[in-house]
Motif scaffolding. Structure first.
Motif, PDB file in Angstrom:
ATOM      1  N   UNK A 104       0.830  -1.208   0.000  1.00 12.08           N
ATOM      2  CA  UNK A 104       0.000   0.000   0.000  1.00 12.08           C
ATOM      3  C   UNK A 104       0.864   1.258   0.000  1.00 12.08           C
ATOM      4  N   UNK A 105       1.875   1.255  -0.867  1.00 11.92           N
ATOM      5  CA  UNK A 105       2.779   2.394  -0.982  1.00 11.92           C
ATOM      6  C   UNK A 105       2.850   2.857  -2.433  1.00 11.92           C
ATOM      7  N   UNK A 106       3.290   4.094  -2.608  1.00 10.84           N
ATOM      8  CA  UNK A 106       3.445   4.695  -3.933  1.00 10.84           C
ATOM      9  C   UNK A 106       4.913   5.052  -4.153  1.00 10.84           C
ATOM     10  N   UNK A 107       5.343   4.957  -5.404  1.00 15.22           N
ATOM     11  CA  UNK A 107       6.669   5.432  -5.794  1.00 15.22           C
ATOM     12  C   UNK A 107       6.551   6.204  -7.105  1.00 15.22           C
ATOM     13  N   UNK A 108       7.478   7.130  -7.285  1.00 13.87           N
ATOM     14  CA  UNK A 108       7.633   7.765  -8.589  1.00 13.87           C
ATOM     15  C   UNK A 108       8.773   7.007  -9.260  1.00 13.87           C
TER      16      UNK A 108
END
Length: 79
Positions: free
Chosen positions: A69-73
């Protein structure tokens, strides 16, 4: 340009779809004006949802990691 760093994202989860609206990267807020393309990929047991987005200045590749449940660019495409 490859980036691959954690970011904060505000997204709408509606009818089984994820729509990113803005993200914070390096203490700056970027407003997503258009989601150009969405695709999924598997990394082991995790499904990663990818988003090609623009803020009307640059293009970015964002990733939502469903297990963590994480975001990365992931990438920046400067115009």
């Amino acid at each position: 340009m490859e980036i691959n760093v954690a970011i904060q994202v505000a997204a709408i989860f509606r009818q089984g779809k994820i729509i990113p609206r803005w993200f914070i990267w390096e203490n700056r807020k970027y407003f997503v004006t258009t989601v150009n393309y969405i695709w999924d990929d598997s990394e082991g047991r995790e499904t990663v949802h990818y988003f090609a987005v623009t803020d009307n200045v640059n293009n970015y590749e964002l990733a939502f990691h469903s297990r963590q449940l994480t975001w990365t660019i992931e990438k920046l495409y400067s115009t």
